[in-house]
Motif scaffolding. Structure first.
Motif, PDB file in Angstrom:
ATOM      1  N   UNK A 106      11.124  12.264 -51.117  1.00 33.37           N
ATOM      2  CA  UNK A 106      11.899  11.084 -51.515  1.00 33.37           C
ATOM      3  C   UNK A 106      10.984  10.069 -52.181  1.00 33.37           C
ATOM      4  N   UNK A 107      11.441   9.539 -53.308  1.00 35.36           N
ATOM      5  CA  UNK A 107      10.728   8.448 -53.973  1.00 35.36           C
ATOM      6  C   UNK A 107      11.726   7.357 -54.353  1.00 35.36           C
ATOM      7  N   UNK A 132      16.733   9.546 -40.730  1.00 35.81           N
ATOM      8  CA  UNK A 132      18.030  10.008 -40.240  1.00 35.81           C
ATOM      9  C   UNK A 132      18.545  11.211 -41.033  1.00 35.81           C
ATOM     10  N   UNK A 133      18.202  11.284 -42.319  1.00 30.47           N
ATOM     11  CA  UNK A 133      18.655  12.424 -43.122  1.00 30.47           C
ATOM     12  C   UNK A 133      17.811  13.664 -42.853  1.00 30.47           C
ATOM     13  N   UNK A 134      16.496  13.515 -42.943  1.00 28.37           N
ATOM     14  CA  UNK A 134      15.597  14.638 -42.690  1.00 28.37           C
ATOM     15  C   UNK A 134      14.188  14.099 -42.471  1.00 28.37           C
ATOM     16  N   UNK A 135      13.730  14.007 -41.230  1.00 23.49           N
ATOM     17  CA  UNK A 135      12.419  13.423 -40.943  1.00 23.49           C
ATOM     18  C   UNK A 135      11.249  14.263 -41.438  1.00 23.49           C
ATOM     19  N   UNK A 136      11.526  15.462 -41.942  1.00 17.75           N
ATOM     20  CA  UNK A 136      10.451  16.286 -42.494  1.00 17.75           C
ATOM     21  C   UNK A 136      10.189  16.003 -43.971  1.00 17.75           C
ATOM     22  N   UNK A 137      11.006  15.158 -44.590  1.00 14.45           N
ATOM     23  CA  UNK A 137      10.813  14.853 -46.006  1.00 14.45           C
ATOM     24  C   UNK A 137       9.651  13.872 -46.191  1.00 14.45           C
ATOM     25  N   UNK A 138       8.657  14.212 -47.020  1.00  8.83           N
ATOM     26  CA  UNK A 138       7.613  13.238 -47.354  1.00  8.83           C
ATOM     27  C   UNK A 138       8.197  12.104 -48.200  1.00  8.83           C
ATOM     28  N   UNK A 139       7.548  10.951 -48.158  1.00  6.49           N
ATOM     29  CA  UNK A 139       7.965   9.820 -48.983  1.00  6.49           C
ATOM     30  C   UNK A 139       6.809   9.395 -49.890  1.00  6.49           C
ATOM     31  N   UNK A 140       7.158   9.068 -51.114  1.00  4.55           N
ATOM     32  CA  UNK A 140       6.190   8.684 -52.128  1.00  4.55           C
ATOM     33  C   UNK A 140       6.236   7.171 -52.291  1.00  4.55           C
ATOM     34  N   UNK A 141       5.062   6.510 -52.326  1.00  2.00           N
ATOM     35  CA  UNK A 141       5.064   5.066 -52.457  1.00  2.00           C
ATOM     36  C   UNK A 141       3.723   4.523 -52.901  1.00  2.00           C
ATOM     37  N   UNK A 158       3.444  10.483 -45.562  1.00  2.00           N
ATOM     38  CA  UNK A 158       3.353   9.541 -46.666  1.00  2.00           C
ATOM     39  C   UNK A 158       2.457  10.091 -47.770  1.00  2.00           C
ATOM     40  N   UNK A 159       2.869   9.851 -49.011  1.00  2.00           N
ATOM     41  CA  UNK A 159       2.136  10.318 -50.184  1.00  2.00           C
ATOM     42  C   UNK A 159       1.874   9.117 -51.082  1.00  2.00           C
ATOM     43  N   UNK A 160       0.593   8.855 -51.349  1.00  2.00           N
ATOM     44  CA  UNK A 160       0.199   7.689 -52.148  1.00  2.00           C
ATOM     45  C   UNK A 160       0.315   8.018 -53.629  1.00  2.00           C
TER      46      UNK A 160
END
Length: 253
Positions: A106-107, A132-141, A158-160
């Motif tokens: 997710x981004x 809540x949707x999927x805690x295994x999804x990495x997030x980009x920020x 987390x992905x920088x």
């Protein structure tokens, strides 16, 4: 190093960027979810093309702001923002699954991305929606953002991210698009900046100062003029220096 781009940002008869060409270069596709851009037919086609090329699909969630392309701040109530984000994740994930894959990260997009650098309430809402949707999804920020801090605290990966085609302030935040120095266009300059970032972890800010930035993924905006040329220049420059382009999410990650 991952190379990502914002794709699927046309709408109906209107096209924006060259998704076909960009998908031949990048390892990750931040696909719009219909709220800032993208209609279902074009988003399905973008997902199908990504799958054909082995490009990882990410959901680029944003404000409900088609007219403003998601680049205008919206003062959401928390529950409204959480629900809007879950709605977008589910919609794009459904299209991605129909195309033969699924959403793998997710981004946030545009004003939401920039807002949650410092805005704790909205940052927490994005974290809650993903969890809540999927805690295994990495997030980009953005490195150093409140968003990534809260996401890490919540147990999300987390992905920088760093931006190849954007100028930076000395504090590591992006120069707003309305200001001079916000957008970069020269493919050679952009490629040299990204090689320096990857190898030395530094960039030159708009005031001339040298800033330290740690990044796991590099972004070239798909709607930038000359976006494909810049993405190719970055990929070629990195490859010539022994840096391979690989997605941070997906099989084996």
């Amino acid at each position: 190093m991952d190379l990502n781009s914002d794709l699927g940002e046309g709408f109906g008869a209107w096209t924006l960027g060259d998704d076909e060409a960009m998908l031949d270069v990048v390892s990750s596709a931040n696909v719009a979810c219909g709220f800032h851009a993208g209609d279902p037919r074009s988003l399905l086609a973008t997902c199908e093309r990504a799958v054909e090329r082995g490009v990882v699909i990410g959901a680029q969630v944003g404000y409900r702001d088609l007219a403003g392309f998601g680049r205008r701040f919206i003062d959401y109530e928390t529950d409204d923002l959480v629900a809007d984000l879950i709605y977008q994740l589910g919609a794009l994930d459904g299209l991605a699954r129909a195309a033969g894959d699924r959403v793998l990260y997710v981004k946030p997009h545009g004003a939401l991305y920039n807002t949650i650098v410092h805005h704790e309430q909205q940052a927490a809402a994005v974290v809650d929606a993903v969890r809540r949707y999927d805690p295994d999804l990495p997030v980009l920020g953005l490195p150093g953002s409140v968003f990534l801090e809260l996401a890490e605290d919540a147990g999300l990966r987390t992905v920088r991210e760093a931006f190849a085609d954007r100028g930076y302030h000395a504090d590591g935040t992006l120069v707003p698009r309305r200001l001079p120095g916000a957008l970069l266009h020269d493919p050679d300059e952009v490629a040299e900046r990204m090689l320096r970032l990857v190898t030395e972890h530094t960039l030159v800010a708009v005031d001339g100062s040298v800033i330290k930035i740690e990044a796991d993924s590099l972004c070239v905006h798909g709607d930038s003029p000359g976006a494909v040329a810049m993405a190719r220049a970055v990929a070629e420059k990195l490859a010539a220096s022994g840096v391979s382009i690989n997605a941070f999410a997906g099989s084996g990650q």
